[in-house]
Design a protein around this motif. Sequence first.
Motif, PDB file in Angstrom:
ATOM      1  N   ILE A 190       0.908  -1.223   0.109  1.00 45.74           N
ATOM      2  CA  ILE A 190      -0.024  -0.086  -0.047  1.00 45.74           C
ATOM      3  C   ILE A 190       0.950   1.202  -0.029  1.00 45.74           C
ATOM      4  O   ILE A 190       0.402   2.524  -0.320  1.00 45.74           O
ATOM      5  CB  ILE A 190      -0.889   0.045   1.124  1.00 45.74           C
TER       6      ILE A 190
ATOM      7  N   VAL B  14      -5.188  -4.122   7.092  1.00 46.54           N
ATOM      8  CA  VAL B  14      -5.224  -3.222   5.885  1.00 46.54           C
ATOM      9  C   VAL B  14      -6.372  -3.474   5.118  1.00 46.54           C
ATOM     10  O   VAL B  14      -6.571  -4.820   4.884  1.00 46.54           O
ATOM     11  CB  VAL B  14      -4.084  -3.439   5.217  1.00 46.54           C
ATOM     12  N   GLU B  15      -7.081  -2.684   4.733  1.00 39.91           N
ATOM     13  CA  GLU B  15      -8.433  -2.921   3.858  1.00 39.91           C
ATOM     14  C   GLU B  15      -8.247  -1.990   2.603  1.00 39.91           C
ATOM     15  O   GLU B  15      -8.120  -0.987   2.639  1.00 39.91           O
ATOM     16  CB  GLU B  15      -9.579  -2.430   4.730  1.00 39.91           C
ATOM     17  N   VAL B  16      -8.363  -2.831   1.441  1.00 40.51           N
ATOM     18  CA  VAL B  16      -8.533  -2.107   0.073  1.00 40.51           C
ATOM     19  C   VAL B  16      -9.625  -2.345  -0.419  1.00 40.51           C
ATOM     20  O   VAL B  16     -10.378  -3.540  -0.713  1.00 40.51           O
ATOM     21  CB  VAL B  16      -7.288  -2.943  -0.556  1.00 40.51           C
TER      22      VAL B  16
ATOM     23  N   THR C 174     -14.188  -5.332  -1.119  1.00 40.98           N
ATOM     24  CA  THR C 174     -13.210  -5.425  -0.199  1.00 40.98           C
ATOM     25  C   THR C 174     -12.366  -6.357   0.209  1.00 40.98           C
ATOM     26  O   THR C 174     -12.890  -7.342   0.281  1.00 40.98           O
ATOM     27  CB  THR C 174     -13.438  -4.600   1.060  1.00 40.98           C
TER      28      THR C 174
ATOM     29  N   GLU D 261       1.281  -4.168   5.386  1.00 41.40           N
ATOM     30  CA  GLU D 261       1.186  -3.471   4.210  1.00 41.40           C
ATOM     31  C   GLU D 261       1.412  -4.319   3.094  1.00 41.40           C
ATOM     32  O   GLU D 261       1.045  -3.593   1.781  1.00 41.40           O
ATOM     33  CB  GLU D 261       2.113  -2.276   4.465  1.00 41.40           C
TER      34      GLU D 261
ATOM     35  N   LEU E 289       0.462  -6.187  -0.158  1.00 44.87           N
ATOM     36  CA  LEU E 289      -0.589  -6.563  -0.829  1.00 44.87           C
ATOM     37  C   LEU E 289      -0.645  -8.248  -0.897  1.00 44.87           C
ATOM     38  O   LEU E 289       0.252  -8.882  -1.587  1.00 44.87           O
ATOM     39  CB  LEU E 289      -0.843  -5.861  -2.082  1.00 44.87           C
TER      40      LEU E 289
ATOM     41  N   GLN F 209      -5.977  -9.046  -2.846  1.00 44.04           N
ATOM     42  CA  GLN F 209      -5.943  -7.591  -3.140  1.00 44.04           C
ATOM     43  C   GLN F 209      -5.247  -7.307  -4.302  1.00 44.04           C
ATOM     44  O   GLN F 209      -5.659  -6.339  -5.133  1.00 44.04           O
ATOM     45  CB  GLN F 209      -5.206  -6.912  -1.979  1.00 44.04           C
TER      46      GLN F 209
ATOM     47  N   LEU G 141     -10.828   4.342  -5.002  1.00 40.16           N
ATOM     48  CA  LEU G 141     -10.016   3.294  -4.327  1.00 40.16           C
ATOM     49  C   LEU G 141     -10.606   3.964  -2.848  1.00 40.16           C
ATOM     50  O   LEU G 141     -10.543   5.149  -2.480  1.00 40.16           O
ATOM     51  CB  LEU G 141      -8.805   3.108  -4.491  1.00 40.16           C
TER      52      LEU G 141
ATOM     53  N   ILE H  16      -8.418   3.062   0.938  1.00 41.74           N
ATOM     54  CA  ILE H  16      -7.456   2.116   1.632  1.00 41.74           C
ATOM     55  C   ILE H  16      -7.254   2.633   3.149  1.00 41.74           C
ATOM     56  O   ILE H  16      -6.911   3.995   3.374  1.00 41.74           O
ATOM     57  CB  ILE H  16      -6.014   2.248   1.027  1.00 41.74           C
ATOM     58  N   THR H  17      -7.454   1.816   4.109  1.00 41.55           N
ATOM     59  CA  THR H  17      -7.416   2.210   5.359  1.00 41.55           C
ATOM     60  C   THR H  17      -6.624   1.034   6.042  1.00 41.55           C
ATOM     61  O   THR H  17      -6.491  -0.075   5.778  1.00 41.55           O
ATOM     62  CB  THR H  17      -8.986   2.199   6.141  1.00 41.55           C
TER      63      THR H  17
END
Length: 267
Positions: free
Chosen positions: A82, A100-102, A112, A118, A120, A124, A137, A139-140
């Motif tokens: 990310i 990590v949420e994408v 999601t 971090e 991927l 993802q 997008l 990203i959180t």
Amino acid sequence: MKKSFFIISTVVIALSIMAFGYLKEDTSEINSTGTVSNPITVFDDDFITLFSGEQEFELLYHVDHRFRATITREDLHQAKTIIDILPKEGTQSKVSYQNVEVSVLDLAGEKTEMSENEILNAAQLELLQAIDYSVDLRITASCKRKNAVTGKLARDTVAYHMTVVPKRTAMYNKGKWGLVQYLKENSREEAAMIQKDKVQPGKVGFTVSKEGTIEGVRLISTCGYPTVDESLLELVNNMPNDWEPATNAQGEKVAQELVFFFGSGGC
């Protein structure tokens, strides 16, 4: 001695009274010309102008991507973490990413995929590889932030919305100012009915096709005046096809969605 001191004191007091009277008279003269005694700094802005200290409200007109933060599809497809995706200022002093949420946000809905850090993961990467231009997008992640002075770590979060863009964005042939002028001049009647304290940030999405034509006009969010929304949708639908299409890294023409922001500040 006492007599001299009394004379000197009397002269000083008389001069002070004269000086005060002059300053007062001078200030009154300045104010009578209309000049503000406490000057107000005037900022060059899309929707606020100041005249003699009084604020005059106008609509905000702006055309851009959905979100300020952007990344090209080519760079996105090469990302392994990310950190490769997020703006540099979003990851400075950040370490130890977790949860990590994408998320991909498009007209079809939201999809999601989660990862532990971090880097991927396969799910993802597959999600991001399938992304097209103009997709949004989110990203959180949980993380820790390192204090630059003490070196100590504190809990923090990362949360970013981004828009995937072509290598070269679609351009209006008459420039940004020409586009804003077209929108302003053709919406004066609608703008006249809007009250500053009631208008909301409105958004109209539209697509500039490979041929430079306008397609897919839609209301993303209302300005709070349905009749104004309808008029602005029609205005964008009838926008002149004076556009240079967006192009990818290979120089090929591609379609791109843009957003017309209008209403109050903070759109």
